[in-house]
Design a protein around this motif. Structure first.
Motif, PDB file in Angstrom:
ATOM      1  N   VAL A  10     -12.741   0.178 -46.257  1.00 15.35           N
ATOM      2  CA  VAL A  10     -12.940   1.589 -45.893  1.00 15.35           C
ATOM      3  C   VAL A  10     -13.326   1.698 -44.413  1.00 15.35           C
ATOM      4  O   VAL A  10     -12.840   2.572 -43.691  1.00 15.35           O
ATOM      5  N   GLY A  11     -14.184   0.805 -43.950  1.00 12.41           N
ATOM      6  CA  GLY A  11     -14.569   0.805 -42.536  1.00 12.41           C
ATOM      7  C   GLY A  11     -13.392   0.561 -41.622  1.00 12.41           C
ATOM      8  O   GLY A  11     -13.242   1.217 -40.588  1.00 12.41           O
ATOM      9  N   VAL A  12     -12.530  -0.384 -41.981  1.00 14.58           N
ATOM     10  CA  VAL A  12     -11.339  -0.667 -41.179  1.00 14.58           C
ATOM     11  C   VAL A  12     -10.413   0.547 -41.163  1.00 14.58           C
ATOM     12  O   VAL A  12      -9.829   0.891 -40.125  1.00 14.58           O
ATOM     13  N   LEU A  13     -10.286   1.217 -42.278  1.00 15.98           N
ATOM     14  CA  LEU A  13      -9.439   2.420 -42.327  1.00 15.98           C
ATOM     15  C   LEU A  13      -9.987   3.517 -41.418  1.00 15.98           C
ATOM     16  O   LEU A  13      -9.218   4.218 -40.753  1.00 15.98           O
ATOM     17  N   PHE A  14     -11.306   3.669 -41.374  1.00 15.79           N
ATOM     18  CA  PHE A  14     -11.897   4.651 -40.468  1.00 15.79           C
ATOM     19  C   PHE A  14     -11.630   4.296 -39.012  1.00 15.79           C
ATOM     20  O   PHE A  14     -11.337   5.163 -38.193  1.00 15.79           O
ATOM     21  N   VAL A  15     -11.716   3.038 -38.685  1.00 16.25           N
ATOM     22  CA  VAL A  15     -11.455   2.598 -37.314  1.00 16.25           C
ATOM     23  C   VAL A  15      -9.994   2.852 -36.957  1.00 16.25           C
ATOM     24  O   VAL A  15      -9.680   3.337 -35.864  1.00 16.25           O
ATOM     25  N   ILE A  16      -9.084   2.555 -37.844  1.00 12.69           N
ATOM     26  CA  ILE A  16      -7.660   2.787 -37.587  1.00 12.69           C
ATOM     27  C   ILE A  16      -7.382   4.275 -37.444  1.00 12.69           C
ATOM     28  O   ILE A  16      -6.621   4.698 -36.574  1.00 12.69           O
ATOM     29  N   ALA A  17      -8.002   5.091 -38.286  1.00 12.36           N
ATOM     30  CA  ALA A  17      -7.795   6.542 -38.204  1.00 12.36           C
ATOM     31  C   ALA A  17      -8.339   7.107 -36.904  1.00 12.36           C
ATOM     32  O   ALA A  17      -7.793   8.072 -36.359  1.00 12.36           O
TER      33      ALA A  17
END
Length: 85
Positions: A10-17
């Motif tokens: 989830v953290g990686v997805l936030f960074v990508i977004a």
């Protein structure tokens, strides 16, 4: 362990977004007023100060004109138009 992995994903997805851009969603004239104001300040640094404050007599006269519905529409020569490039 699964919980830590899920939080990491989830953290990686936030960074990508956060790395995406909004250029496709902005109007083509976004920021024109800011650029025009900055250009005026470069030419004349005191441009942001504007005209001096009105006197109480001028303010009272303006309020009276407004209340008596004596407001005139500005002529096209007095208006400023900003267009997108």
């Amino acid at each position: 362990m699964k919980r830590v992995t899920a939080i990491f994903v989830v953290g990686v997805l936030f960074v990508i977004a956060a790395c995406s851009t909004n250029e496709g969603y902005l109007a083509p004239d976004t920021g024109l007023a800011l650029r025009a104001g900055l250009a005026k300040q470069i030419v004349d640094p005191k441009a942001a100060e504007g005209p001096p404050m009105a006197t109480t007599e001028k303010a009272a006269a303006a309020i009276a004109r407004y209340r008596n519905d004596e407001i005139k529409d500005p002529s096209p020569e007095e208006m400023t138009f900003i267009t997108a490039k």
